[in-house]
Motif scaffolding. Structure first.
Motif, PDB file in Angstrom:
ATOM      1  N   CYS A 136      39.321  66.698  91.681  1.00  0.00           N
ATOM      2  CA  CYS A 136      40.221  67.313  93.128  1.00  0.00           C
ATOM      3  C   CYS A 136      39.535  68.572  93.653  1.00  0.00           C
ATOM      4  CB  CYS A 136      41.534  67.899  92.631  1.00  0.00           C
ATOM      5  SG  CYS A 136      42.462  66.555  91.553  1.00  0.00           S
ATOM      6  N   CYS A 137      39.790  68.651  94.848  1.00  0.00           N
ATOM      7  CA  CYS A 137      39.178  69.615  95.778  1.00  0.00           C
ATOM      8  C   CYS A 137      39.341  70.949  95.325  1.00  0.00           C
ATOM      9  CB  CYS A 137      39.421  69.751  97.334  1.00  0.00           C
ATOM     10  SG  CYS A 137      39.038  68.235  98.281  1.00  0.00           S
ATOM     11  N   LYS A 138      38.558  72.048  95.325  1.00  0.00           N
ATOM     12  CA  LYS A 138      38.658  73.351  94.980  1.00  0.00           C
ATOM     13  C   LYS A 138      38.425  74.367  96.381  1.00  0.00           C
ATOM     14  CE  LYS A 138      36.456  72.615  90.384  1.00  0.00           C
ATOM     15  NZ  LYS A 138      35.686  73.009  89.720  1.00  0.00           N
ATOM     16  N   ASP A 139      39.502  75.264  96.352  1.00  0.00           N
ATOM     17  CA  ASP A 139      39.413  76.199  97.477  1.00  0.00           C
ATOM     18  C   ASP A 139      37.675  76.734  97.682  1.00  0.00           C
ATOM     19  OD1 ASP A 139      42.149  75.701  98.198  1.00  0.00           O
ATOM     20  OD2 ASP A 139      42.697  77.317  96.719  1.00  0.00           O
ATOM     21  N   GLY A 140      37.571  76.708  98.800  1.00  0.00           N
ATOM     22  CA  GLY A 140      36.249  77.345  99.049  1.00  0.00           C
ATOM     23  C   GLY A 140      35.026  76.624  98.833  1.00  0.00           C
ATOM     24  N   HIS A 141      34.968  75.500  98.040  1.00  0.00           N
ATOM     25  CA  HIS A 141      33.895  74.675  98.058  1.00  0.00           C
ATOM     26  C   HIS A 141      33.429  73.855  99.202  1.00  0.00           C
ATOM     27  CE1 HIS A 141      33.015  74.915  93.382  1.00  0.00           C
ATOM     28  NE2 HIS A 141      34.188  75.815  93.795  1.00  0.00           N
ATOM     29  N   ARG A 142      32.156  73.568  99.250  1.00  0.00           N
ATOM     30  CA  ARG A 142      31.974  72.691 100.625  1.00  0.00           C
ATOM     31  C   ARG A 142      31.581  71.474  99.805  1.00  0.00           C
ATOM     32  NH1 ARG A 142      27.402  75.872 104.115  1.00  0.00           N
ATOM     33  NH2 ARG A 142      26.596  73.619 103.765  1.00  0.00           N
ATOM     34  N   TYR A 143      31.863  70.333 100.664  1.00  0.00           N
ATOM     35  CA  TYR A 143      31.846  69.112 100.403  1.00  0.00           C
ATOM     36  C   TYR A 143      31.044  68.196 101.350  1.00  0.00           C
ATOM     37  CZ  TYR A 143      35.254  70.295  96.726  1.00  0.00           C
ATOM     38  OH  TYR A 143      35.733  70.785  95.603  1.00  0.00           O
ATOM     39  N   PRO A 144      29.988  67.415 101.024  1.00  0.00           N
ATOM     40  CA  PRO A 144      29.226  66.799 102.080  1.00  0.00           C
ATOM     41  C   PRO A 144      30.050  65.556 102.649  1.00  0.00           C
ATOM     42  CG  PRO A 144      28.616  66.110  99.904  1.00  0.00           C
ATOM     43  CD  PRO A 144      29.315  67.069  99.717  1.00  0.00           C
ATOM     44  N   GLN A 145      29.866  65.200 103.919  1.00  0.00           N
ATOM     45  CA  GLN A 145      30.494  64.337 104.671  1.00  0.00           C
ATOM     46  C   GLN A 145      29.325  63.505 105.095  1.00  0.00           C
ATOM     47  OE1 GLN A 145      32.004  67.269 107.493  1.00  0.00           O
ATOM     48  NE2 GLN A 145      33.908  66.310 107.152  1.00  0.00           N
ATOM     49  N   PHE A 146      29.718  61.967 105.262  1.00  0.00           N
ATOM     50  CA  PHE A 146      28.853  61.129 105.748  1.00  0.00           C
ATOM     51  C   PHE A 146      29.382  60.196 106.515  1.00  0.00           C
ATOM     52  CE2 PHE A 146      27.624  62.176 101.197  1.00  0.00           C
ATOM     53  CZ  PHE A 146      25.923  62.168 101.542  1.00  0.00           C
ATOM     54  N   ARG A 147      28.697  59.985 107.779  1.00  0.00           N
ATOM     55  CA  ARG A 147      29.252  59.112 109.036  1.00  0.00           C
ATOM     56  C   ARG A 147      28.537  57.850 108.828  1.00  0.00           C
ATOM     57  NH1 ARG A 147      33.038  61.590 112.067  1.00  0.00           N
ATOM     58  NH2 ARG A 147      33.088  63.749 111.943  1.00  0.00           N
ATOM     59  N   CYS A 148      27.699  57.507 107.969  1.00  0.00           N
ATOM     60  CA  CYS A 148      27.067  56.495 107.625  1.00  0.00           C
ATOM     61  C   CYS A 148      27.008  55.975 106.355  1.00  0.00           C
ATOM     62  CB  CYS A 148      25.747  56.598 108.127  1.00  0.00           C
ATOM     63  SG  CYS A 148      24.699  57.882 107.160  1.00  0.00           S
ATOM     64  N   SER A 149      26.632  54.448 106.056  1.00  0.00           N
ATOM     65  CA  SER A 149      26.206  53.920 104.842  1.00  0.00           C
ATOM     66  C   SER A 149      25.085  53.367 105.096  1.00  0.00           C
ATOM     67  CB  SER A 149      27.564  53.033 104.754  1.00  0.00           C
ATOM     68  OG  SER A 149      28.553  53.707 104.411  1.00  0.00           O
ATOM     69  N   PRO A 150      24.336  52.713 104.150  1.00  0.00           N
ATOM     70  CA  PRO A 150      22.958  51.791 104.563  1.00  0.00           C
ATOM     71  C   PRO A 150      23.642  50.565 104.740  1.00  0.00           C
ATOM     72  CG  PRO A 150      23.332  53.013 102.108  1.00  0.00           C
ATOM     73  CD  PRO A 150      24.442  53.243 102.590  1.00  0.00           C
ATOM     74  N   PRO A 151      22.497  49.806 105.587  1.00  0.00           N
ATOM     75  CA  PRO A 151      22.833  48.597 105.960  1.00  0.00           C
ATOM     76  C   PRO A 151      23.444  47.516 104.916  1.00  0.00           C
ATOM     77  CG  PRO A 151      20.778  49.523 106.689  1.00  0.00           C
ATOM     78  CD  PRO A 151      21.280  50.533 105.876  1.00  0.00           C
ATOM     79  N   VAL A 152      24.179  46.533 105.162  1.00  0.00           N
ATOM     80  CA  VAL A 152      24.678  45.765 104.467  1.00  0.00           C
ATOM     81  C   VAL A 152      23.752  44.519 104.264  1.00  0.00           C
ATOM     82  CG1 VAL A 152      26.543  43.906 103.817  1.00  0.00           C
ATOM     83  CG2 VAL A 152      26.947  46.464 104.588  1.00  0.00           C
ATOM     84  N   SER A 153      23.344  44.026 102.969  1.00  0.00           N
ATOM     85  CA  SER A 153      22.613  42.696 102.731  1.00  0.00           C
ATOM     86  C   SER A 153      23.160  41.866 102.071  1.00  0.00           C
ATOM     87  CB  SER A 153      21.241  43.228 102.334  1.00  0.00           C
ATOM     88  OG  SER A 153      21.437  43.842 101.089  1.00  0.00           O
ATOM     89  N   ALA A 154      22.281  40.842 101.389  1.00  0.00           N
ATOM     90  CA  ALA A 154      22.926  39.896 100.696  1.00  0.00           C
ATOM     91  C   ALA A 154      23.119  40.504  99.206  1.00  0.00           C
ATOM     92  CB  ALA A 154      22.026  38.660 100.489  1.00  0.00           C
ATOM     93  N   ASP A 155      22.594  41.776  98.858  1.00  0.00           N
ATOM     94  CA  ASP A 155      22.486  42.404  97.510  1.00  0.00           C
ATOM     95  C   ASP A 155      22.518  43.753  97.809  1.00  0.00           C
ATOM     96  OD1 ASP A 155      20.214  42.479  98.250  1.00  0.00           O
ATOM     97  OD2 ASP A 155      19.136  42.330  96.242  1.00  0.00           O
TER      98      ASP A 155
END
Length: 194
Positions: free
Chosen positions: A58-77
């Motif tokens: 669970c989140c803790k007050d005052g901590h910083r958590y990374p955000q990601f607006r991307c994901s790696p490209p999708v492939s067959a694996d």
């Protein structure tokens, strides 16, 4: 090996929990040869009434958590981290599923994908089937939810930090179909569109 153990010690069932205090410098990125995903910002933590089922961190007050607006490209694996999540009413998944606005029993083969894989790469995967490969087995599962990689630390997200860029949050039924014990909480898999 020590770095891997440290990484795994920060994993949470709903995603990766990385906290950064003060002026610490974090350079988390995908090391997949098929693409990179860099941190797009940080979310300032706010604690609340967090359901800790399945080992949720669970989140803790005052901590910083990374955000990601991307994901790696999708492939067959496509490499990913499989995590355990209950999409049932009262489960650790929080509210109703993003894609169909309903709850799902733990016996259903359903998953949530990181934000970039669900909708930001130009392909909408809501209510589509994906193939998950792991532990020498394969299973088809329906995408019903988003594992939000941008927002978190609020009631809608069970007061958990944002998910990592490479998360496939799966129901207990998916874990069972892959022959995995729920107690391990995280498992490296590959997945693809069907």
């Amino acid at each position: 090996m020590f770095a891997l153990l440290m990484f795994l010690s920060h994993l949470r069932v709903h995603g990766v929990s990385v906290s950064v205090g003060g002026s610490a410098n974090v350079t988390t990125e995908s090391s997949h040869s098929r693409g990179r995903c860099h941190i797009s910002g940080f979310l300032h933590g706010k604690s609340g009434d967090c359901n800790r089922d399945h080992g949720s961190v669970c989140c803790k007050d005052g901590h910083r958590y990374p955000q990601f607006r991307c994901s790696p490209p999708v492939s067959a694996d496509t490499p990913a981290i499989l995590t355990l999540n209950s999409f049932a009413r009262g489960g650790d998944g929080g509210g109703k599923s993003f894609c169909d606005n309903r709850f799902h029993k733990d016996t259903e083969l359903v998953v949530a994908l990181s934000t970039g894989w669900l909708r930001l790469d130009g392909k909408r995967r809501c209510n589509k089937m994906i193939r998950i490969n792991g532990n020498g087995r394969a299973v088809l599962a329906k995408v019903v939810d988003e594992c939000d990689s941008v927002y978190g630390c609020d009631a809608e997200h069970n007061f958990e930090p944002p998910c990592p860029y490479n998360d496939v949050d799966a129901s207990p039924a998916v874990w069972k179909a892959l022959g995995l014990k729920e107690a391990i909480g995280v498992f490296k898999i590959t997945w693809s569109d069907v």
